[in-house]
Design a protein around this motif. Structure first.
Motif, PDB file in Angstrom:
ATOM      1  N   GLU A 128       0.842  -1.197   0.000  1.00  0.00           N
ATOM      2  CA  GLU A 128       0.000   0.000   0.000  1.00  0.00           C
ATOM      3  C   GLU A 128       0.877   1.247   0.000  1.00  0.00           C
ATOM      4  OE1 GLU A 128      -3.554   2.180   2.576  1.00  0.00           O
ATOM      5  OE2 GLU A 128      -2.527   0.415   3.377  1.00  0.00           O
ATOM      6  N   GLN A 129       0.585   2.155  -0.915  1.00  0.00           N
ATOM      7  CA  GLN A 129       1.361   3.386  -1.047  1.00  0.00           C
ATOM      8  C   GLN A 129       0.598   4.544  -0.406  1.00  0.00           C
ATOM      9  OE1 GLN A 129       1.701   5.523  -4.916  1.00  0.00           O
ATOM     10  NE2 GLN A 129       3.845   4.894  -4.823  1.00  0.00           N
ATOM     11  N   ILE A 130       1.272   5.233   0.510  1.00  0.00           N
ATOM     12  CA  ILE A 130       0.670   6.360   1.217  1.00  0.00           C
ATOM     13  C   ILE A 130       1.625   7.535   1.095  1.00  0.00           C
ATOM     14  CG2 ILE A 130      -0.256   7.158   3.435  1.00  0.00           C
ATOM     15  CD1 ILE A 130      -0.372   4.130   4.223  1.00  0.00           C
ATOM     16  N   TRP A 131       1.113   8.715   0.762  1.00  0.00           N
ATOM     17  CA  TRP A 131       2.006   9.843   0.551  1.00  0.00           C
ATOM     18  C   TRP A 131       1.471  11.111   1.207  1.00  0.00           C
ATOM     19  CZ3 TRP A 131      -0.879   7.568  -3.316  1.00  0.00           C
ATOM     20  CH2 TRP A 131      -1.890   8.344  -3.883  1.00  0.00           C
ATOM     21  N   ALA A 132       2.392  12.078   1.369  1.00  0.00           N
ATOM     22  CA  ALA A 132       2.061  13.396   1.909  1.00  0.00           C
ATOM     23  C   ALA A 132       2.808  14.423   1.072  1.00  0.00           C
ATOM     24  CB  ALA A 132       2.464  13.499   3.377  1.00  0.00           C
ATOM     25  N   THR A 133       2.090  15.434   0.575  1.00  0.00           N
ATOM     26  CA  THR A 133       2.652  16.385  -0.379  1.00  0.00           C
ATOM     27  C   THR A 133       2.579  17.806   0.158  1.00  0.00           C
ATOM     28  OG1 THR A 133       1.792  14.969  -2.149  1.00  0.00           O
ATOM     29  CG2 THR A 133       2.572  17.156  -2.778  1.00  0.00           C
ATOM     30  N   ASP A 134       3.672  18.547   0.018  1.00  0.00           N
ATOM     31  CA  ASP A 134       3.678  19.971   0.340  1.00  0.00           C
ATOM     32  C   ASP A 134       2.826  20.689  -0.713  1.00  0.00           C
ATOM     33  OD1 ASP A 134       4.164  22.609   0.922  1.00  0.00           O
ATOM     34  OD2 ASP A 134       6.345  22.497   0.661  1.00  0.00           O
ATOM     35  N   PRO A 135       1.768  21.381  -0.308  1.00  0.00           N
ATOM     36  CA  PRO A 135       0.918  22.042  -1.308  1.00  0.00           C
ATOM     37  C   PRO A 135       1.592  23.220  -1.999  1.00  0.00           C
ATOM     38  CG  PRO A 135       0.217  22.613   0.915  1.00  0.00           C
ATOM     39  CD  PRO A 135       1.249  21.546   1.060  1.00  0.00           C
ATOM     40  N   ALA A 136       2.633  23.777  -1.387  1.00  0.00           N
ATOM     41  CA  ALA A 136       3.305  24.934  -1.980  1.00  0.00           C
ATOM     42  C   ALA A 136       4.390  24.480  -2.951  1.00  0.00           C
ATOM     43  CB  ALA A 136       3.914  25.805  -0.888  1.00  0.00           C
ATOM     44  N   PRO A 137       4.549  25.154  -4.071  1.00  0.00           N
ATOM     45  CA  PRO A 137       5.635  24.805  -4.993  1.00  0.00           C
ATOM     46  C   PRO A 137       6.992  24.978  -4.318  1.00  0.00           C
ATOM     47  CG  PRO A 137       4.047  26.270  -6.040  1.00  0.00           C
ATOM     48  CD  PRO A 137       3.718  26.260  -4.581  1.00  0.00           C
ATOM     49  N   LEU A 138       7.918  24.117  -4.684  1.00  0.00           N
ATOM     50  CA  LEU A 138       9.260  24.169  -4.119  1.00  0.00           C
ATOM     51  C   LEU A 138      10.056  25.266  -4.817  1.00  0.00           C
ATOM     52  CD1 LEU A 138      11.344  22.879  -2.205  1.00  0.00           C
ATOM     53  CD2 LEU A 138      11.905  21.279  -4.049  1.00  0.00           C
TER      54      LEU A 138
END
Length: 254
Positions: free
Chosen positions: A182-192
């Motif tokens: 199972e793949q679980i992710w968390a993403t920074d909503p702001a552009p890098l």
């Protein structure tokens, strides 16, 4: 029944008939033995000795009191563990479950016990060199310079079944973990933004995964706990040479 093959004697099959139990009788046996791909176990009466893989330590459980095998008593009863382990080893040698023919070699650690690793971009650790992360909290810190539009893996340990990764995807910093596929992710909503950065992925008890950028938490997710098994794939910095942990196509060099 053939007694020989290729000039060698064929050992008599081990085991006991279950027929006596059908009429209320008992089976006279030393113990119950298991071995499958290096996973091994032994049961003698109420006690069960079990270990995952050829390099893992033995665990001891009192089955009538702990049917779910949640309370390991190995450290409390080392003499019982030693005696039962010796019984299992004798059985494994007699039945040719040993010697273990594949990597890792029998009794060798399946991962490094070191707690800190200082690596550079392009470095890789194979499965025997990478850190042991079974039921251990993880902190992966990466210092990098981002150019606008750059994508790829900053650090990855494991593959498409077990592991974690920190990477840049679509201009955003993202962390991902794998638990039994199972793949679980968390993403920074702001552009890098372009420039020098420090990114951190933390996977801590009871099962929280956070992504930090330059000292500030930018994303988090909750998972079911920590890893129960060691990943087969090793650890890579700046790419992922094994199965993809995160949402990218390996090797996804940064």
């Amino acid at each position: 029944i053939r007694a020989h093959r290729a000039g060698l004697p064929i050992p008599a099959p081990e085991g006991r008939s279950l027929a006596p139990t059908f009429t209320g009788g008992e089976i006279d046996r030393e113990a119950l033995f298991w071995e499958h791909e290096g996973n091994r176990a032994l049961r003698v009466g109420r006690w069960k000795l079990v270990a995952r893989g050829p390099g893992r330590r033995w665990e001891l459980y009192d089955l009538p009191a702990d049917r779910g095998e949640q309370h390991d008593l190995a450290l409390d009863q080392p003499e019982r563990v030693a005696a039962m382990a010796a019984t299992w080893e004798r059985w494994a040698q007699r039945t040719h479950a040993l010697p273990w023919p594949w990597r890792p070699a029998w009794g060798e650690p399946v991962a490094s016990s070191a707690r800190r690793f200082d690596l550079r971009g392009g470095d890789s650790l194979n499965d025997g060199e990478a850190p042991d992360i079974v039921q251990r909290e993880i902190v992966a810190t990466v210092e990098f310079t981002h150019a606008g539009g750059s994508t790829g893996v900053l650090v990855a340990h494991g593959g498409n079944q077990l592991g974690y990764a920190l990477y840049v995807r679509g201009g955003h910093l993202e962390g991902a973990v794998r638990m039994t596929g199972e793949q679980i992710w968390a993403t920074d909503p702001a552009p890098l933004a372009a420039g020098a950065h420090t990114a951190v992925l933390r996977w801590v008890r009871p099962g929280r995964v956070t992504v930090e950028l330059d000292g500030r938490e930018v994303a988090r997710t909750e998972v079911g706990g920590l890893l129960e098994e060691q990943p087969v794939d090793g650890l890579d910095v700046g790419r992922d040479t094994g199965g993809a942990v995160g949402r990218y196509n390996a090797p996804a060099a940064y």
